[in-house]
Write a protein that holds these residues in place. Structure first.
Motif, PDB file in Angstrom:
ATOM      1  N   TRP A  45      95.583-112.778  86.652  1.00  0.00           N
ATOM      2  CA  TRP A  45      94.421-113.404  86.037  1.00  0.00           C
ATOM      3  C   TRP A  45      94.729-114.894  85.839  1.00  0.00           C
ATOM      4  CZ3 TRP A  45      89.836-110.653  84.572  1.00  0.00           C
ATOM      5  CH2 TRP A  45      89.866-109.293  84.894  1.00  0.00           C
ATOM      6  N   SER A  46      94.082-115.541  84.890  1.00  0.00           N
ATOM      7  CA  SER A  46      94.359-116.935  84.574  1.00  0.00           C
ATOM      8  C   SER A  46      93.945-117.189  83.140  1.00  0.00           C
ATOM      9  CB  SER A  46      93.588-117.879  85.518  1.00  0.00           C
ATOM     10  OG  SER A  46      92.212-117.922  85.164  1.00  0.00           O
ATOM     11  N   GLY A 106      95.528-119.580  88.394  1.00  0.00           N
ATOM     12  CA  GLY A 106      94.670-120.650  87.898  1.00  0.00           C
ATOM     13  C   GLY A 106      94.929-121.945  88.642  1.00  0.00           C
ATOM     14  N   GLU A 107      95.197-123.018  87.882  1.00  0.00           N
ATOM     15  CA  GLU A 107      95.381-124.337  88.482  1.00  0.00           C
ATOM     16  C   GLU A 107      96.832-124.823  88.427  1.00  0.00           C
ATOM     17  OE1 GLU A 107      92.547-127.198  87.047  1.00  0.00           O
ATOM     18  OE2 GLU A 107      90.871-125.797  87.142  1.00  0.00           O
ATOM     19  N   SER A 108      97.765-123.965  88.020  1.00  0.00           N
ATOM     20  CA  SER A 108      99.167-124.377  87.984  1.00  0.00           C
ATOM     21  C   SER A 108      99.764-124.429  89.383  1.00  0.00           C
ATOM     22  CB  SER A 108      99.989-123.425  87.103  1.00  0.00           C
ATOM     23  OG  SER A 108      99.750-123.678  85.730  1.00  0.00           O
ATOM     24  N   ASP A 109     100.855-125.180  89.509  1.00  0.00           N
ATOM     25  CA  ASP A 109     101.509-125.376  90.802  1.00  0.00           C
ATOM     26  C   ASP A 109     102.133-124.083  91.333  1.00  0.00           C
ATOM     27  OD1 ASP A 109     100.889-127.993  91.234  1.00  0.00           O
ATOM     28  OD2 ASP A 109     102.869-128.795  90.738  1.00  0.00           O
ATOM     29  N   LEU A 134      94.301-102.342  99.436  1.00  0.00           N
ATOM     30  CA  LEU A 134      95.107-102.751  98.288  1.00  0.00           C
ATOM     31  C   LEU A 134      94.240-102.951  97.051  1.00  0.00           C
ATOM     32  CD1 LEU A 134      97.763-105.278  99.647  1.00  0.00           C
ATOM     33  CD2 LEU A 134      98.198-103.215  98.312  1.00  0.00           C
ATOM     34  N   LEU A 135      93.105-103.596  97.228  1.00  0.00           N
ATOM     35  CA  LEU A 135      92.201-103.820  96.097  1.00  0.00           C
ATOM     36  C   LEU A 135      91.770-102.499  95.476  1.00  0.00           C
ATOM     37  CD1 LEU A 135      89.950-106.673  97.527  1.00  0.00           C
ATOM     38  CD2 LEU A 135      91.649-106.863  95.706  1.00  0.00           C
ATOM     39  N   THR A 153      86.774-109.806  93.441  1.00  0.00           N
ATOM     40  CA  THR A 153      86.449-111.025  94.185  1.00  0.00           C
ATOM     41  C   THR A 153      87.510-112.098  93.982  1.00  0.00           C
ATOM     42  OG1 THR A 153      84.067-110.586  94.065  1.00  0.00           O
ATOM     43  CG2 THR A 153      84.745-112.869  94.454  1.00  0.00           C
ATOM     44  N   SER A 154      87.989-112.235  92.743  1.00  0.00           N
ATOM     45  CA  SER A 154      89.000-113.259  92.463  1.00  0.00           C
ATOM     46  C   SER A 154      90.295-112.980  93.216  1.00  0.00           C
ATOM     47  CB  SER A 154      89.278-113.344  90.960  1.00  0.00           C
ATOM     48  OG  SER A 154      90.013-112.217  90.490  1.00  0.00           O
TER      49      SER A 154
END
Length: 276
Positions: free
Chosen positions: A30-31, A57-60, A149-150, A175-176
Motif C-alpha cells: 500500500w502507501s 508511493g512516491e519514495s525512491d 497472482l492478483l 488496480t493499484s
C-alpha cells in the motif's frame, strides 16, 4: 509530497495537521494514502507524519538486499530526526507495526504511545512463510502482478464481508497492484522477504512501557486475532480490540470505527503521559 534524504535516497511522506505528532506506518503493498480516512480526523488535533516505504508511493527505489525490519525502523527514526521531532506516538499497520514496535523498543524516551494494528511481532510461521516466499518468487519472475497472482493476493487483505459491503475497495487495490512499475518490483520483493524472514521479538515485549493499543480485524488472514492476543498477553497494561467485519486492512474496511479508537486512545495516552 515533501521528502527527506535518507542514506542518499528520497523518502516521501505526508505532514498534515498541528499538535502532538503521530507517526503512521502503512501496510506492505500500500502507501501512505491508505491512511486518508484517519488523517481527515486525526489531523484536526494532531500533527500526522506518514512516510511511504521504499518503492511504495512516491519514495525512491530500494537498493541492495540487506533490508530488515530493523533497518526500516532506523530509516524512519532518521526521518523524525530530520523533522526535529523528539516525542511522538506510533500507529503501525502490518509491517508498519513491525518497524513501529522496533522504534518503541529502541527509543522508549521518544515513543510515548504505540498502536499495533493487524501485525505480529513474532517470526513468520513456517507454513505461511513458505507460501509468501513462493508468491514473492512469482512476482519477481513475472516482474509484476499477473491476474492469477492478483487472485491469490488480493483476498488475503480483506474480510469476506468487504466483498459485499465495499467491493470497490478490493477492486481499487487490485488496480493499484496492476499499475506498479517494473522498476519497483525488485525493491518490493526485497521488503517482502524482509517482512517474512523477520526476527522474533515476542520476548522483548515485556519491556514495552508505553501505553499500547492492539487492533486486529476479526477476519484477518495474514495476522489472525490469536497472534494479537499473544502479543497482548506479553505487553504490560496493553489494550486489545477486535474489529468486526474487517480483515488485514481494517482501517479502510471499518474506517469510522478505527478512527474513533485511534483518536480516543492517543488523546488519553498523550494527556496521561504529559501530566505524569
Amino acid at each position: 509530497m515533501p521528502y527527506t534524504i535518507i542514506e542518499g535516497k528520497n523518502c516521501s511522506y505526508q505532514d498534515l495537521g498541528e499538535g502532538f505528532p503521530i507517526l503512521l506506518g502503512h501496510s506492505y503493498l500500500w502507501s501512505s494514502e491508505m491512511w486518508q480516512p484517519q488523517l481527515e480526523e486525526l489531523s484536526k488535533e494532531f500533527r500526522c507524519i506518514v512516510p511511504d516505504l521504499w518503492d511504495h508511493g512516491e519514495s525512491d527505489h530500494l537498493t541492495g538486499s540487506s533490508t530488515t525490519v530493523e533497518s526500516l525502523a532506523n530509516h524512519t527514526w532518521k526521518l523524525m530526526e530530520s523533522l526535529g521531532i523528539t516525542e511522538f506516538a506510533v500507529v503501525g499497520l502490518s509491517v508498519g507495526g513491525m518497524w513501529g514496535a522496533e522504534l518503541a523498543l529502541n527509543h522508549p524516551e521518544s515513543v510515548k504511545a504505540l498502536v499495533l494494528m493487524n501485525t505480529f511481532l513474532g517470526s513468520e510461521p513456517e507454513i505461511t512463510q513458505k507460501k509468501y516466499f513462493a508468491l514473492l518468487d512469482m512476482i519477481e519472475k513475472e516482474k509484476g502482478f499477473s491476474e492469477p497472482l492478483l487472485n491469490q493476493i488480493v483476498p488475503l487483505f480483506f474480510s469476506p464481508a468487504t466483498a459485499t459491503i465495499n467491493p470497490k475497495l478490493m477492486e481499487d487495490f487490485k488496480t493499484s497492484l496492476r499499475e506498479i512499475k517494473e522498476e519497483n518490483i525488485p525493491g518490493i520483493v526485497t521488503i517482502g522477504r524482509a517482512i517474512f524472514s523477520r526476527e522474533c521479538k515476542l520476548d522483548k515485549l515485556t519491556t514495552l512501557k508505553q501505553p499500547t493499543l492492539i487492533l486486529v480485524g476479526e477476519d484477518d488472514i495474514p495476522r489472525p486475532p490469536r497472534e494479537s492476543q499473544e502479543m497482548a498477553s506479553r505487553i504490560p497494561g496493553s489494550l486489545i480490540h477486535v474489529i468486526e467485519k474487517a480483515g488485514h486492512i481494517s482501517n479502510l474496511e471499518q474506517p469510522e470505527v478505527v478512527s474513533t479508537l485511534l483518536k480516543n486512545f492517543i488523546k488519553k495516552a498523550v494527556y496521561a503521559t504529559n501530566s505524569a
